[in-house]
Write an enzyme that holds these catalytic residues in place. Structure first.
Site, mmCIF file in Angstrom:
data_model
loop_
_atom_site.group_PDB
_atom_site.id
_atom_site.type_symbol
_atom_site.label_atom_id
_atom_site.label_comp_id
_atom_site.label_asym_id
_atom_site.label_seq_id
_atom_site.Cartn_x
_atom_site.Cartn_y
_atom_site.Cartn_z
ATOM 1 N N LYS A 293 10.660 -0.585 70.192
ATOM 2 C CA LYS A 293 12.091 -0.847 70.075
ATOM 3 C C LYS A 293 12.420 -2.107 70.866
ATOM 4 O O LYS A 293 12.174 -2.187 72.074
ATOM 5 C CB LYS A 293 12.911 0.330 70.604
ATOM 6 C CG LYS A 293 14.411 0.082 70.467
ATOM 7 C CD LYS A 293 15.220 0.978 71.374
ATOM 8 C CE LYS A 293 16.651 0.439 71.474
ATOM 9 N NZ LYS A 293 17.452 1.153 72.471
ATOM 10 N N ALA B 163 23.214 3.505 70.381
ATOM 11 C CA ALA B 163 24.151 3.235 71.486
ATOM 12 C C ALA B 163 25.575 3.604 71.124
ATOM 13 O O ALA B 163 26.049 3.342 70.019
ATOM 14 C CB ALA B 163 24.104 1.780 71.936
ATOM 15 N N GLY B 164 26.260 4.215 72.101
ATOM 16 C CA GLY B 164 27.679 4.495 71.988
ATOM 17 C C GLY B 164 28.038 5.905 71.608
ATOM 18 O O GLY B 164 29.203 6.295 71.699
ATOM 19 N N ASN C 103 20.839 8.487 74.391
ATOM 20 C CA ASN C 103 20.293 8.884 75.685
ATOM 21 C C ASN C 103 21.383 9.472 76.581
ATOM 22 O O ASN C 103 21.366 10.646 76.916
ATOM 23 C CB ASN C 103 19.641 7.691 76.385
ATOM 24 C CG ASN C 103 18.968 8.079 77.684
ATOM 25 O OD1 ASN C 103 17.878 8.635 77.669
ATOM 26 N ND2 ASN C 103 19.597 7.809 78.811
ATOM 27 N N THR C 104 22.371 8.647 76.926
ATOM 28 C CA THR C 104 23.390 9.059 77.892
ATOM 29 C C THR C 104 24.173 10.283 77.434
ATOM 30 O O THR C 104 24.510 11.151 78.250
ATOM 31 C CB THR C 104 24.355 7.892 78.177
ATOM 32 O OG1 THR C 104 23.591 6.740 78.547
ATOM 33 C CG2 THR C 104 25.318 8.233 79.298
ATOM 34 N N GLY D 193 25.763 3.376 76.563
ATOM 35 C CA GLY D 193 26.196 4.279 77.619
ATOM 36 C C GLY D 193 27.686 4.521 77.695
ATOM 37 O O GLY D 193 28.148 5.214 78.602
#
Length: 329
Positions: free
Chosen positions: A172, A259-260, A281-282, A233
């Site tokens: 990635k 993301a987001g 992830n977050t 994040g």
């Protein structure tokens, strides 16, 4: 007699004549789990014993660390760079309290792929727990990423080390423009993609939600396009559904929102737009109950994919009664 080398950014005295194999063994590191770079040149593991250290050598020893979902019922799965996966949920390995919780969340998410960062080995405590002890790379596909890289050269160097450490070529790529927004530097990202593809990597690439940039990256050889839904994040959810849909419609490679995502509905929306998957992830790691959130995200991805395949009803501006009016009392 001793010489001084720079080892992972710090001076270290070693006996003259020490070779790389002896250095790694003396540090208590497992040869099959690390990669070694000498003066910015990766040294293949097979050649460690032939490379004697000299005064002033700059040595970097790296490993995979947490940074940066199984079966999806009757889903047909998806393919990237010739590799087939059932789960459409990819999860990160950063921000968790510990590796045990990370592993539990990966299992709850049904993950087949996890993103991992490449970082220096902690030479002060080489025996401390490692990600590979909890999420085995022979069972879960590791997707090395270039988190923290701001130039194409940094990204290429990082992924070459990742390939040496674990043999992974599916990677990635993210090349960031600034540390505040973590938005991608699209010029450097396109350049890095070109360099990595030329070097034999299969590149899944994080980018802006710009359809033109997405097309340029595919033309550069990217095997998957990963537009952001919102800043990394942030948990703000999909901010530009129109552009994500345009990217999906034009792409001939997999498209995954990266993301987001903040909660399960965001993941479902990404899938309803026709994306092949979602990376997060977050949203899981910072939930009050990460394992439960991982289960929710797994269900959301599956539900969103089913809804996309089912074909939603056409929106209307006004009401349309569900019950027939004929025979009304």
């Amino acid at each position: 007699m001793e010489i001084t080398i720079m080892l992972n950014g710090a001076p270290r005295r070693v006996p003259a004549g020490t070779d790389l194999a002896a250095l790694v063994a003396g540090l208590g590191l497992e040869a099959g789990r690390v990669a070694v770079e000498r003066n910015l040149e990766i040294v293949p593991r097979s050649g460690w014993a032939e490379v004697a250290l000299v005064e002033g050598d700059r040595i970097e020893i790296v490993q995979f660390v947490g940074g940066g979902d199984a079966a999806a019922g009757a889903d047909e799965g998806w393919t990237v760079a010739g590799r087939r996966f059932r789960s459409r949920l990819i999860v990160g390995t950063g921000k968790y309290r510990d590796y045990a919780l990370n592993a539990a969340a990966v299992a709850a998410a049904g993950a087949e792929i996890v993103t991992v960062a490449v970082r220096r080995v902690n030479l002060a405590d080489p025996g401390r727990p490692r990600l590979t002890d909890f999420i085995p790379p022979d069972k879960i596909t590791y997707l090395p990423n270039t988190a923290g890289c701001f130039t194409a050269e940094e990204a290429v160097r990082t992924l070459r080390l990742a390939r040496e450490a674990g043999g992974w070529t599916l990677v990635k790529l993210e090349v960031l423009a600034d540390p505040k927004t973590l938005f991608p530097d699209v010029v450097e990202t396109i350049r890095a993609t070109t360099l990595l593809v030329r070097d034999g990597f299969d590149v899944m690439v994080y980018t802006s939600d710009d359809p033109v940039v997405a097309r340029r990256l595919e033309e550069a050889g990217a095997c998957a396009i990963m537009p952001l839904g919102a800043p990394i994040g942030s948990g703000l959810g999909i901010q530009n559904r129109v552009n994500i849909r345009l990217i999906v419609e034009q792409a001939s490679v997999p498209v995954l929102v990266d993301a987001g995502v903040g909660t399960a509905s965001d993941a479902a929306i990404a899938m309803e737009l026709g994306c092949d998957g979602v990376l997060m992830n977050t949203a899981i790691a910072e939930a009050k109950d990460p394992v439960r959130m991982a289960r929710a995200m797994k269900a959301a991805v599956e539900a969103g994919r089913d809804a996309y395949l089912a074909g939603r009803m056409a929106p209307r501006r006004y009401a349309d009664p569900s019950s027939p009016l004929a025979g009304l009392i």
